[in-house]
Design an enzyme around this catalytic site. Structure first.
Site, PDB file in Angstrom:
ATOM      1  N   SER A 175      40.684  41.218  41.689  1.00  0.00           N
ATOM      2  CA  SER A 175      39.070  40.283  41.201  1.00  0.00           C
ATOM      3  C   SER A 175      39.600  39.127  40.464  1.00  0.00           C
ATOM      4  CB  SER A 175      38.246  41.091  41.036  1.00  0.00           C
ATOM      5  OG  SER A 175      37.422  40.125  42.153  1.00  0.00           O
TER       6      SER A 175
ATOM      7  N   GLU B 129      38.941  42.889  53.844  1.00  0.00           N
ATOM      8  CA  GLU B 129      38.989  40.868  52.817  1.00  0.00           C
ATOM      9  C   GLU B 129      39.458  40.248  53.567  1.00  0.00           C
ATOM     10  OE1 GLU B 129      39.263  41.812  47.887  1.00  0.00           O
ATOM     11  OE2 GLU B 129      40.664  42.889  49.108  1.00  0.00           O
TER      12      GLU B 129
ATOM     13  N   HIS C 210      36.840  44.171  49.213  1.00  0.00           N
ATOM     14  CA  HIS C 210      37.182  43.993  48.077  1.00  0.00           C
ATOM     15  C   HIS C 210      36.713  45.241  46.748  1.00  0.00           C
ATOM     16  CE1 HIS C 210      37.812  40.827  45.345  1.00  0.00           C
ATOM     17  NE2 HIS C 210      37.056  41.589  44.297  1.00  0.00           N
TER      18      HIS C 210
END
Length: 322
Positions: A179, A240, A295
């Site tokens: 991330s 994602e 995610h």
């Protein structure tokens, strides 16, 4: 190219996380609790130290997993993990035994000196290469932008202390991040500092700063790389790349604002970035997509995948491979 021996049962195991576990991984308020570093492991010994910024305002807690074997002549390879508190929670004795069967790695968990699994404010500050506006209305503020300073801390004070405790092979250093950590991993690659040879960005937040990393930083890297060698393991969850936002509470202004930020870059930006990086002389690039994963679960999936790739450990699924 993806490694064929990482298919089969290993990948299936990554995809079978329970919904409750996935929710816990997304819970930024969760505390660390006991981890593998708190008891004696057969294959690794654990040490801990804290590095504080010069002004005393910031502290980073580093947990080290050091193999219980004599170091190679040139020192140990090392696997560096951002969000070190969260990463540490994903390790157990079975994983350490598995890693010990491959090329022994010093495990470097770079976290924050508190009991939070994820320190949202601190990682936003440290992992982002440029400040950006976050929040809505009176709560809106410019945040982040200290990635250069944090990279200096990693390559300076933290690495010096790690090397004092365990001999390191400067030719075999890997950086993994998820991330915002994935964004920082790309920043470290683009910086040209050369502190790592393998970069493993997972689900990088390429939307930060309205796609800032896809603009000038990428252009500078392509113009000035001059054939420097590096390995890049770029990872993304299939969920994602093809997001389902039906479960999002878009009535929440914070959620709506975040989704607007995310939507400022195409959902296949990571894949397209990998295609551009492949064309750059000196880079060995692998793009790996995890079907169906969103995610949050990508933290664990990408971490295990990168660990196995770097340590050279095949799975043992045998006939289960497809």
């Amino acid at each position: 190219m993806p490694l064929p021996w990482l298919s089969g049962l290993f990948v299936l195991a990554l995809l079978s996380a329970a919904p409750e576990a996935a929710a816990q991984r997304r819970d930024f308020q969760r505390e660390i609790g006991p981890t593998i570093a708190d008891h004696t492991a057969a294959q690794y010994r654990f040490e801990r130290f804290v590095v504080t910024s010069a002004d005393g305002a910031r502290s980073w807690r580093v947990n080290l997993g050091i193999p219980k074997v004599p170091p190679p002549e040139r020192g140990f390879p090392a696997f560096w993990m951002l969000d070190g508190n969260a990463a540490l929670m994903e390790f157990d004795d079975a994983l350490l035994d598995e890693l010990a069967a491959g090329q022994p790695q010093v495990l470097v968990f770079v976290g924050y000196d508190n009991e939070k699994r994820v320190d949202t404010a601190a990682r936003t500050r440290d992992y982002t290469p440029v400040a950006a506006m976050r929040g809505e209305g009176e709560q809106a503020a410019m945040v982040g932008g200290d990635a250069d300073a944090f990279l200096d801390v990693i390559l300076g004070a933290i690495r010096q202390e790690v090397a004092r405790r365990a001999p390191l092979d400067a030719r075999q250093q890997t950086l993994w991040g998820h991330s915002f950590g994935g964004l920082f991993t790309l920043h470290a690659l683009y910086s040209g500092a050369g502190g790592f040879q393998t970069y493993a960005p997972a689900s990088p937040s390429l939307w930060w700063g309205e796609g800032y990393m896809l603009g000038e930083p990428e252009q500078r890297f392509f113009a000035g790389n001059a054939g420097r060698t590096a390995r890049v393991l770029l990872m993304l969850g299939g969920g994602e790349r093809h997001p389902d936002r039906s479960g999002r509470n878009m009535a929440d202004p914070r959620v709506a604002a975040h989704m607007r930020c995310v939507a400022c870059v195409p959902s296949d930006s990571a894949f397209q970035l990998s295609e551009r990086l492949r064309k750059l002389p000196g880079l060995e690039v692998e793009y790996h997509e995890f079907p169906g994963l969103g995610h949050g679960p990508m933290l664990r999936a990408s971490l295990l995948y990168a660990l196995h790739v770097v340590a050279g450990i095949p799975d043992h699924s045998g006939d289960a491979r497809q």
